[in-house]
Design a protein around this motif. Structure first.
Motif, PDB file in Angstrom:
ATOM      1  N   LEU A   1     -11.787 -39.627  -0.278  1.00  0.00           N
ATOM      2  CA  LEU A   1     -11.384 -38.711   0.785  1.00  0.00           C
ATOM      3  C   LEU A   1     -11.261 -37.306   0.197  1.00  0.00           C
ATOM      4  O   LEU A   1     -10.380 -37.041  -0.621  1.00  0.00           O
ATOM      5  CB  LEU A   1     -10.039 -39.149   1.384  1.00  0.00           C
ATOM      6  N   MET A   2     -12.181 -36.434   0.616  1.00  0.00           N
ATOM      7  CA  MET A   2     -12.148 -35.037   0.163  1.00  0.00           C
ATOM      8  C   MET A   2     -11.775 -34.150   1.345  1.00  0.00           C
ATOM      9  O   MET A   2     -12.292 -34.322   2.446  1.00  0.00           O
ATOM     10  CB  MET A   2     -13.539 -34.614  -0.356  1.00  0.00           C
ATOM     11  N   LEU A   3     -10.856 -33.222   1.111  1.00  0.00           N
ATOM     12  CA  LEU A   3     -10.491 -32.242   2.130  1.00  0.00           C
ATOM     13  C   LEU A   3     -10.933 -30.881   1.611  1.00  0.00           C
ATOM     14  O   LEU A   3     -10.386 -30.375   0.627  1.00  0.00           O
ATOM     15  CB  LEU A   3      -8.982 -32.269   2.382  1.00  0.00           C
ATOM     16  N   VAL A   4     -11.946 -30.322   2.256  1.00  0.00           N
ATOM     17  CA  VAL A   4     -12.628 -29.139   1.717  1.00  0.00           C
ATOM     18  C   VAL A   4     -12.413 -27.950   2.642  1.00  0.00           C
ATOM     19  O   VAL A   4     -12.864 -27.953   3.796  1.00  0.00           O
ATOM     20  CB  VAL A   4     -14.140 -29.405   1.571  1.00  0.00           C
ATOM     21  N   THR A   5     -11.720 -26.921   2.153  1.00  0.00           N
ATOM     22  CA  THR A   5     -11.595 -25.689   2.931  1.00  0.00           C
ATOM     23  C   THR A   5     -12.853 -24.861   2.722  1.00  0.00           C
ATOM     24  O   THR A   5     -13.304 -24.650   1.592  1.00  0.00           O
ATOM     25  CB  THR A   5     -10.349 -24.897   2.501  1.00  0.00           C
ATOM     26  N   MET A   6     -13.432 -24.398   3.816  1.00  0.00           N
ATOM     27  CA  MET A   6     -14.730 -23.735   3.763  1.00  0.00           C
ATOM     28  C   MET A   6     -14.583 -22.238   3.486  1.00  0.00           C
ATOM     29  O   MET A   6     -13.787 -21.545   4.096  1.00  0.00           O
ATOM     30  CB  MET A   6     -15.488 -23.945   5.076  1.00  0.00           C
ATOM     31  N   ARG A   7     -15.374 -21.786   2.522  1.00  0.00           N
ATOM     32  CA  ARG A   7     -15.567 -20.356   2.295  1.00  0.00           C
ATOM     33  C   ARG A   7     -17.030 -20.059   2.611  1.00  0.00           C
ATOM     34  O   ARG A   7     -17.845 -20.955   2.741  1.00  0.00           O
ATOM     35  CB  ARG A   7     -15.245 -19.985   0.837  1.00  0.00           C
ATOM     36  N   GLY A   8     -17.340 -18.776   2.707  1.00  0.00           N
ATOM     37  CA  GLY A   8     -18.732 -18.407   2.942  1.00  0.00           C
ATOM     38  C   GLY A   8     -19.186 -18.618   4.367  1.00  0.00           C
ATOM     39  O   GLY A   8     -20.379 -18.678   4.644  1.00  0.00           O
TER      40      GLY A   8
ATOM     41  N   ALA B   1     -15.957 -36.343   3.403  1.00  0.00           N
ATOM     42  CA  ALA B   1     -15.377 -35.014   3.220  1.00  0.00           C
ATOM     43  C   ALA B   1     -15.046 -34.435   4.590  1.00  0.00           C
ATOM     44  O   ALA B   1     -15.904 -34.402   5.473  1.00  0.00           O
ATOM     45  CB  ALA B   1     -16.350 -34.096   2.485  1.00  0.00           C
ATOM     46  N   LEU B   2     -13.798 -34.008   4.758  1.00  0.00           N
ATOM     47  CA  LEU B   2     -13.408 -33.287   5.969  1.00  0.00           C
ATOM     48  C   LEU B   2     -13.532 -31.796   5.661  1.00  0.00           C
ATOM     49  O   LEU B   2     -12.816 -31.274   4.798  1.00  0.00           O
ATOM     50  CB  LEU B   2     -11.973 -33.633   6.359  1.00  0.00           C
ATOM     51  N   LEU B   3     -14.479 -31.132   6.329  1.00  0.00           N
ATOM     52  CA  LEU B   3     -14.725 -29.714   6.086  1.00  0.00           C
ATOM     53  C   LEU B   3     -13.861 -28.901   7.042  1.00  0.00           C
ATOM     54  O   LEU B   3     -13.994 -29.013   8.268  1.00  0.00           O
ATOM     55  CB  LEU B   3     -16.206 -29.379   6.284  1.00  0.00           C
ATOM     56  N   ILE B   4     -12.967 -28.111   6.481  1.00  0.00           N
ATOM     57  CA  ILE B   4     -11.998 -27.356   7.283  1.00  0.00           C
ATOM     58  C   ILE B   4     -12.516 -25.934   7.447  1.00  0.00           C
ATOM     59  O   ILE B   4     -12.669 -25.188   6.464  1.00  0.00           O
ATOM     60  CB  ILE B   4     -10.611 -27.377   6.610  1.00  0.00           C
ATOM     61  N   SER B   5     -12.790 -25.579   8.674  1.00  0.00           N
ATOM     62  CA  SER B   5     -13.474 -24.332   9.012  1.00  0.00           C
ATOM     63  C   SER B   5     -12.749 -23.096   8.483  1.00  0.00           C
ATOM     64  O   SER B   5     -11.517 -23.011   8.491  1.00  0.00           O
ATOM     65  CB  SER B   5     -13.599 -24.277  10.534  1.00  0.00           C
TER      66      SER B   5
END
Lengths: 184, 195
Positions: free
Chosen positions: A105-112, A167-171
Motif C-alpha cells: 500500500l503506497m500513498l503518493v502525494t502528487m507533484r508536477g 498506489a493511491l495517488l493524492i492529487s
C-alpha cells in the motif's frame, strides 16, 4: 490531466489526513514508513503520535518496499508514504512485490501537476502513473478531501484483501501547491 | 590472508538455529544459507538488491519476541547503505546483520566492491547507532557473532571477512510466492498465513 484549476473549499472543511489515518487504523496497518512530503506532514505527525503504529522514516523510498515485505512475512500490515518523485526510486524494489505477491500500500502525494512551481518535479510527477503501471502497481486516485476515507479504505482493501500492489495517488490540487515564498 | 570460509561461517551460525528467522541477501549469501539447510523460516532473495536489511527490519518490528538475522554480502549491503540509518532510528533489539564481506561482486565477475578499497561498513553501522558493530577476521570471533545473534541486545552488525572464492551453487526455491507463503505458514500457522 483531469484536475480543475480552481481549488474547492473542501480541503479546509474535511481533515483528510486524519481520515486517511483512521482508515489505516481500521485496516490494522501497524508499520508506516515514509520519506516526507509537505502534503503528508499531518499524516506523518498522526502516525508518530499513534502508539499502535511504528513510524519509520526512510532515507529513500525503496526501503519501504522491503520493510512492507518483512512486515507481511511477520504477520503485520505496512503502508508507505512518499511524494511522486520517490516513485522512481522504487522501481527495481517493486519486483519484490510482484514476484512474491506481497501486498503493498503506497500513498503518493502528487507533484508536477496543476500549478506546480518547480519544473524539476514535473518529469517524475507526469511519469508516475505509467511508471507504477509498468512496475505492476495498480493506481487509484484521490481528488477530493471528502473522498479520503473511502479512497484510503478501498486502497488498503485492494492491497491486503486482494493481496496486490496498490498506489493511491493524492492529487496536487488536494494537497495545495508549494509557493516558494518565505513563511512569516 | 586468514579470511574465513563463507560456507563454514554460515553453517556455524545457522546450526541448531531454533526459532531464528533469517533473511538472505541475493547471490552467494542466499546460496550459503541454502547450503546450511533449506528452511521455511529462511527468506532468500533472488533480486531486489539492497532490500535485505529492510526486510529484516520489517520482520523484527512485526515479531519483537523472535530473533531476526539478515545474512547478506558486501555488494548487497552497499546498495542499501541507507537502511543502516533507518535501522539506527528504530533500534530493534532483536535484529542482527551479518555481512559476508569478500570484497567482490561475486555473481558478476568478481569485480572489487568498495570494501576492497577500504570502505568500512562496520564503522558506518556504528555511526548509525547500532548497539554493537565489528569486523570479524578469524574463527575465534565466530562464537561471539553466534552469541550476539541468539542472545545479544541489537541491533548488531558483524562484517565477516571471507575468502573471495566461489563455492558451488546451492540454490533455494526461486518461486517468490512459495517462499513468502511457506515462511508465513511456518511462522504464523496455516490459518493465519492464508489470511
Amino acid at each position: 490531466m483531469q484536475g480543475k484549476i480552481s481549488k474547492s473549499s473542501s480541503a479546509e472543511a474535511v481533515d483528510w489526513p486524519a481520515a486517511i489515518h483512521r482508515a489505516l487504523k481500521a485496516q490494522r496497518v501497524r508499520q508506516v514508513s515514509y520519506v516526507p512530503d509537505a502534503g503528508h506532514k499531518r499524516l506523518i505527525e498522526l502516525c508518530h503520535a499513534d502508539k499502535g503504529m511504528a513510524a519509520v522514516p526512510l532515507t529513500t523510498e525503496e526501503e519501504g518496499i522491503g520493510l512492507a515485505a518483512g512486515a507481511w512475512l511477520g504477520g503485520e500490515r505496512s503502508a508507505l508514504l512518499m511524494q511522486s518523485s520517490g516513485v522512481g526510486n522504487c522501481i527495481n524494489a517493486l519486483s519484490l512485490a510482484s514476484n512474491c505477491g506481497f501486498p503493498l500500500l503506497m500513498l503518493v502525494t502528487m507533484r508536477g501537476e496543476t500549478g506546480e512551481r518547480n519544473p524539476w518535479q514535473v518529469p517524475m510527477g507526469q511519469a508516475t502513473p505509467e511508471a507504477l503501471r509498468l512496475a505492476g502497481v495498480r493506481t487509484l486516485r484521490l481528488e477530493r478531501a471528502e473522498e479520503a476515507s473511502a479512497a484510503a479504505n478501498a486502497a488498503a482493501k485492494a492491497a491486503f484483501e486482494e493481496q496486490s500492489a496498490v498506489a493511491l495517488l493524492i492529487s496536487q490540487e488536494l494537497i495545495g501547491v508549494k509557493s516558494f515564498e518565505e513563511k512569516r | 590472508m586468514n579470511a574465513l570460509n563463507r560456507r563454514e561461517v554460515v553453517a556455524a551460525l545457522l546450526e541448531r538455529r531454533g526459532a531464528l528467522l533469517v533473511v538472505a541477501g541475493l547471490g552467494a549469501a542466499a546460496w550459503d544459507c541454502t547450503a546450511a539447510g533449506d528452511h521455511p523460516l529462511t527468506f532468500p532473495l533472488w533480486g531486489a538488491m539492497g532490500s535485505a536489511c529492510m526486510i529484516g527490519l520489517g520482520l523484527a518490528l512485526a515479531q519483537p519476541t523472535r530473533r531476526v538475522l539478515v545474512v547478506t554480502g558486501d555488494g548487497e549491503m552497499l546498495m542499501g547503505l541507507g537502511s543502516l540509518a533507518s535501522i539506527g532510528v528504530q533500534r530493534p533489539g532483536n535484529l542482527a546483520i551479518v555481512v559476508l564481506d569478500n570484497e567482490r561482486y561475486g555473481e558478476t565477475g568478481m569485480q572489487k566492491t568498495h570494501t576492497a578499497y577500504g570502505v568500512d561498513l562496520a564503522a558506518v553501522a556504528r555511526a548509525c547507532g547500532f548497539a554493537d558493530s565489528r569486523i570479524v577476521r578469524g574463527n575465534a570471533g565466530i562464537a561471539a557473532v553466534r552469541s550476539g545473534i541468539y542472545r545479544g541486545r541489537g541491533p548488531l552488525f558483524f562484517q565477516v571477512k571471507v575468502k573471495p572464492d566461489a563455492p558451488s551453487l546451492v540454490l533455494p526455491p526461486r518461486d517468490g510466492a512459495h517462499l513468502r507463503h511457506r515462511f508465513r505458514e511456518a511462522l504464523l500457522g496455516k490459518d493465519a498465513a492464508a489470511q
